[in-house]
Write a protein that holds these residues in place. Structure first.
Motif, PDB file in Angstrom:
ATOM      1  N   PHE A 110      -0.761  24.489  71.083  1.00  0.00           N
ATOM      2  CA  PHE A 110       0.223  25.289  70.352  1.00  0.00           C
ATOM      3  C   PHE A 110       1.398  24.408  69.912  1.00  0.00           C
ATOM      4  O   PHE A 110       1.807  24.445  68.749  1.00  0.00           O
ATOM      5  CB  PHE A 110       0.710  26.450  71.221  1.00  0.00           C
ATOM      6  CG  PHE A 110       1.879  27.191  70.647  1.00  0.00           C
ATOM      7  CD1 PHE A 110       1.723  27.970  69.510  1.00  0.00           C
ATOM      8  CD2 PHE A 110       3.124  27.103  71.227  1.00  0.00           C
ATOM      9  CE1 PHE A 110       2.811  28.649  68.969  1.00  0.00           C
ATOM     10  CE2 PHE A 110       4.216  27.772  70.705  1.00  0.00           C
ATOM     11  CZ  PHE A 110       4.050  28.556  69.573  1.00  0.00           C
ATOM     12  N   ALA A 111       1.926  23.612  70.831  1.00  0.00           N
ATOM     13  CA  ALA A 111       3.065  22.736  70.517  1.00  0.00           C
ATOM     14  C   ALA A 111       2.698  21.757  69.396  1.00  0.00           C
ATOM     15  O   ALA A 111       3.475  21.550  68.463  1.00  0.00           O
ATOM     16  CB  ALA A 111       3.513  21.983  71.765  1.00  0.00           C
ATOM     17  N   GLU A 112       1.515  21.177  69.486  1.00  0.00           N
ATOM     18  CA  GLU A 112       1.043  20.242  68.466  1.00  0.00           C
ATOM     19  C   GLU A 112       0.917  20.940  67.110  1.00  0.00           C
ATOM     20  O   GLU A 112       1.312  20.398  66.078  1.00  0.00           O
ATOM     21  CB  GLU A 112      -0.304  19.672  68.894  1.00  0.00           C
ATOM     22  CG  GLU A 112      -0.846  18.599  67.984  1.00  0.00           C
ATOM     23  CD  GLU A 112      -2.166  18.058  68.518  1.00  0.00           C
ATOM     24  OE1 GLU A 112      -3.220  18.407  67.933  1.00  0.00           O
ATOM     25  OE2 GLU A 112      -2.125  17.306  69.511  1.00  0.00           O
ATOM     26  N   MET A 113       0.391  22.163  67.104  1.00  0.00           N
ATOM     27  CA  MET A 113       0.206  22.913  65.872  1.00  0.00           C
ATOM     28  C   MET A 113       1.530  23.142  65.141  1.00  0.00           C
ATOM     29  O   MET A 113       1.603  23.045  63.925  1.00  0.00           O
ATOM     30  CB  MET A 113      -0.464  24.256  66.158  1.00  0.00           C
ATOM     31  CG  MET A 113      -0.709  25.093  64.911  1.00  0.00           C
ATOM     32  SD  MET A 113      -1.321  26.747  65.300  1.00  0.00           S
ATOM     33  CE  MET A 113       0.146  27.524  65.944  1.00  0.00           C
ATOM     34  N   ILE A 114       2.594  23.437  65.897  1.00  0.00           N
ATOM     35  CA  ILE A 114       3.880  23.702  65.241  1.00  0.00           C
ATOM     36  C   ILE A 114       4.730  22.439  65.095  1.00  0.00           C
ATOM     37  O   ILE A 114       5.841  22.503  64.591  1.00  0.00           O
ATOM     38  CB  ILE A 114       4.683  24.804  65.981  1.00  0.00           C
ATOM     39  CG1 ILE A 114       5.084  24.363  67.391  1.00  0.00           C
ATOM     40  CG2 ILE A 114       3.913  26.110  65.992  1.00  0.00           C
ATOM     41  CD1 ILE A 114       6.087  25.275  68.060  1.00  0.00           C
ATOM     42  N   GLY A 115       4.212  21.295  65.534  1.00  0.00           N
ATOM     43  CA  GLY A 115       4.915  20.033  65.356  1.00  0.00           C
ATOM     44  C   GLY A 115       5.952  19.715  66.421  1.00  0.00           C
ATOM     45  O   GLY A 115       6.814  18.863  66.225  1.00  0.00           O
ATOM     46  N   PHE A 116       5.863  20.367  67.567  1.00  0.00           N
ATOM     47  CA  PHE A 116       6.815  20.131  68.653  1.00  0.00           C
ATOM     48  C   PHE A 116       6.289  19.045  69.579  1.00  0.00           C
ATOM     49  O   PHE A 116       5.161  19.120  70.059  1.00  0.00           O
ATOM     50  CB  PHE A 116       7.058  21.415  69.455  1.00  0.00           C
ATOM     51  CG  PHE A 116       7.974  21.235  70.634  1.00  0.00           C
ATOM     52  CD1 PHE A 116       9.326  21.009  70.456  1.00  0.00           C
ATOM     53  CD2 PHE A 116       7.477  21.292  71.925  1.00  0.00           C
ATOM     54  CE1 PHE A 116      10.169  20.840  71.549  1.00  0.00           C
ATOM     55  CE2 PHE A 116       8.305  21.123  73.019  1.00  0.00           C
ATOM     56  CZ  PHE A 116       9.656  20.903  72.829  1.00  0.00           C
ATOM     57  N   GLN A 117       7.103  18.039  69.825  1.00  0.00           N
ATOM     58  CA  GLN A 117       6.752  16.942  70.732  1.00  0.00           C
ATOM     59  C   GLN A 117       7.172  17.331  72.150  1.00  0.00           C
ATOM     60  O   GLN A 117       8.364  17.505  72.417  1.00  0.00           O
ATOM     61  CB  GLN A 117       7.467  15.659  70.294  1.00  0.00           C
ATOM     62  CG  GLN A 117       7.143  14.446  71.124  1.00  0.00           C
ATOM     63  CD  GLN A 117       5.713  13.968  70.898  1.00  0.00           C
ATOM     64  OE1 GLN A 117       5.212  13.995  69.790  1.00  0.00           O
ATOM     65  NE2 GLN A 117       5.075  13.532  71.957  1.00  0.00           N
ATOM     66  N   ILE A 118       6.217  17.490  73.051  1.00  0.00           N
ATOM     67  CA  ILE A 118       6.534  17.848  74.438  1.00  0.00           C
ATOM     68  C   ILE A 118       7.251  16.676  75.089  1.00  0.00           C
ATOM     69  O   ILE A 118       6.759  15.549  75.069  1.00  0.00           O
ATOM     70  CB  ILE A 118       5.256  18.217  75.216  1.00  0.00           C
ATOM     71  CG1 ILE A 118       4.614  19.458  74.595  1.00  0.00           C
ATOM     72  CG2 ILE A 118       5.559  18.463  76.690  1.00  0.00           C
ATOM     73  CD1 ILE A 118       3.282  19.835  75.184  1.00  0.00           C
ATOM     74  N   PRO A 119       8.441  16.947  75.671  1.00  0.00           N
ATOM     75  CA  PRO A 119       9.212  15.852  76.268  1.00  0.00           C
ATOM     76  C   PRO A 119       8.576  15.330  77.560  1.00  0.00           C
ATOM     77  O   PRO A 119       7.881  16.072  78.265  1.00  0.00           O
ATOM     78  CB  PRO A 119      10.568  16.498  76.557  1.00  0.00           C
ATOM     79  CG  PRO A 119      10.270  17.944  76.729  1.00  0.00           C
ATOM     80  CD  PRO A 119       9.104  18.237  75.815  1.00  0.00           C
TER      81      PRO A 119
END
Length: 161
Positions: A110-119
């Motif tokens: 999900f994070a990858e799909m919306i372009g969010f880089q997990i810290p």
């Protein structure tokens, strides 16, 4: 000399105390119900979002422990069109380390799909995710089935006229 079973005597004493607190609790419940009677007609019922596809806006996340003491991540969406406009729905991810990584894998997708880089430092996840959501307009089409978000169909492109 007759001796009373001490455990039974403790039980009798504690039962009397519990009965008093139950009565107090019942009085409190009655008062709350009486108070609610004056408000109940003004409260709209909550219905399950029917099966189908919905245009939504991602607006917030939260991290909490559920009733089973599992660490959860939730993404919150608002429906942006139709009869259910402004209705909020949420997607829950089990991110607990004891869940064998299944929920974390879905969350990472999900994070990858919306372009969010997990810290790397996960203690900052909630604040960084909410900052990312506030700085980026993330609009998704979501498929609902049985009252739950089943899948993310795609992005809604911003169009300027």
């Amino acid at each position: 000399m007759v001796t009373k079973n001490r455990k039974f005597a403790d039980f009798e004493e504690s039962s009397e105390l519990e009965n008093e607190s139950v009565l107090d609790n019942e009085e409190e419940i009655s008062e709350k119900l009486l108070e609610l009677e004056t408000k109940i007609d003004d409260i709209e019922p909550i219905h399950i979002v029917p099966d189908g596809s919905y245009s939504t806006h991602l607006f917030e996340c939260d991290i909490f422990k559920n009733k089973k003491d599992k660490l959860m991540f939730t993404a919150k969406f608002k429906i942006t069109e139709g009869k259910l406009k402004n209705r909020q729905i949420a997607k829950f991810y089990d991110i607990d380390s004891e869940s064998e990584g299944v929920g974390i894998a879905y969350f990472k997708s999900f994070a990858e799909m919306i372009g969010f880089q997990i810290p790397k430092k996960l203690s900052t996840l909630k604040s960084l995710f909410n900052k990312y959501v506030n700085e980026n307009s993330i609009n998704l089409i979501i498929a609902m089935k049985g009252g739950y978000i089943q899948t993310f169909i795609g992005f809604i492109e911003d169009t300027e006229e």
